[in-house]
Scaffold this motif. Structure first.
Motif, PDB file in Angstrom:
ATOM      1  N   UNK A  40     -23.957 -12.989  43.653  1.00  0.00           N
ATOM      2  CA  UNK A  40     -25.241 -13.347  43.660  1.00  0.00           C
ATOM      3  C   UNK A  40     -25.461 -13.324  41.928  1.00  0.00           C
ATOM      4  N   UNK A  41     -24.447 -12.930  41.206  1.00  0.00           N
ATOM      5  CA  UNK A  41     -24.838 -12.964  39.609  1.00  0.00           C
ATOM      6  C   UNK A  41     -24.306 -14.315  39.153  1.00  0.00           C
ATOM      7  N   UNK A  42     -23.399 -14.731  39.910  1.00  0.00           N
ATOM      8  CA  UNK A  42     -22.746 -16.104  39.386  1.00  0.00           C
ATOM      9  C   UNK A  42     -23.930 -16.912  39.821  1.00  0.00           C
ATOM     10  N   UNK A  43     -24.382 -16.823  41.078  1.00  0.00           N
ATOM     11  CA  UNK A  43     -25.589 -17.955  41.457  1.00  0.00           C
ATOM     12  C   UNK A  43     -26.745 -17.703  40.412  1.00  0.00           C
ATOM     13  N   UNK A  52     -28.976 -21.786  34.108  1.00  0.00           N
ATOM     14  CA  UNK A  52     -28.530 -22.749  33.311  1.00  0.00           C
ATOM     15  C   UNK A  52     -29.369 -24.038  33.806  1.00  0.00           C
ATOM     16  N   UNK A  53     -30.184 -23.914  34.745  1.00  0.00           N
ATOM     17  CA  UNK A  53     -30.921 -25.243  35.334  1.00  0.00           C
ATOM     18  C   UNK A  53     -30.238 -25.750  36.518  1.00  0.00           C
ATOM     19  N   UNK A  54     -29.176 -25.305  37.235  1.00  0.00           N
ATOM     20  CA  UNK A  54     -28.688 -25.843  38.324  1.00  0.00           C
ATOM     21  C   UNK A  54     -29.151 -25.080  39.721  1.00  0.00           C
TER      22      UNK A  54
END
Length: 226
Positions: free
Chosen positions: A11-14, A20-22
């Motif tokens: 979840x942190x990576x998501x 970052x806009x992704x």
């Protein structure tokens, strides 16, 4: 699509991708379990719209101990994570890539497959299997438009490796360059290049090119043959 064993880290990576806009989706799966790997395939098909264009095999782990002190289940786990799960996932997604005539597969291997280090048999053997699959998949899917390449990091300073940095300091003194530990971002930058259009003519294998000391000019090598 982000997947891992740890729901919080996934979840942190998501969230970092979204910041970052992704756009991203996080899924939880332990790739040391073959059933979980097959279940992940079903989850991905349910979660995304359209085809999967990029597959990065980055799951890893291992136990460093003498062979006689390595439990059989630890050996099985290493083989499952580094070889069986990539086999399952590639077999599930690469055929559709080949049918469309495009797609990229990147295997994150290990520098250790070209050197011998005592006490790492299970890890090295399973990573060597992944290296061989890079070659096989290049022959199998490359002619149909799928790029298959391998990024082979050396000693990357992750939280897991903090505890062994002193143990493997001798390796640093034997590399031709980069005599400090590298960061995960160094690996990510190599992967990002290989999945980009700039690498569309790169499709190859991870091959030994003489002594590993001479082969490695840094910690990250993307071995490919046009």
């Amino acid at each position: 699509m982000v997947t891992g064993r740890d729901r919080g880290r996934a979840a942190e990576t998501r969230r970092s991708i979204e910041a970052a806009g992704g756009r991203a989706i996080d899924l939880v799966a332990d790739l040391g379990d073959s059933a979980a790997a097959r279940g992940l395939v079903a989850q991905i098909h349910e979660a995304i719209e359209g085809p999967l264009d990029v597959l990065v095999h980055n799951a890893g782990g291992g136990n460093f101990a003498p062979t006689e002190s390595t439990p059989e289940e630890v050996h099985h786990a290493a083989c499952n994570v580094h070889a069986k799960a990539p086999f399952i996932l590639t077999g599930s997604f690469a055929p559709a890539m080949a049918d469309r005539g495009r797609g990229v597969i990147v295997n994150v291997g290990s520098l250790s497959t070209s050197m011998a280090v005592a006490g790492t048999c299970a890890f090295q053997a399973s990573k060597a299997a992944l290296s061989m699959m890079t070659k096989s998949w290049t022959a199998e899917y490359g002619p149909r438009g799928v790029g298959v390449n391998s990024v082979d990091p050396g000693f990357i300073l992750t939280p897991v490796n903090e505890g062994i940095r002193d143990m493997y300091g001798w390796v640093l003194s034997r590399l031709a360059a980069c005599r400090t530990w590298r960061a995960p971002e160094d690996v990510a930058n190599a992967v990002r290049f290989l999945v980009s259009p700039k690498a569309s003519y790169i499709n190859g294998v991870n091959a030994d090119r003489g002594r590993w000391q001479d082969r490695c000019r840094g910690y990250v090598t993307a071995s490919a043959v046009p």
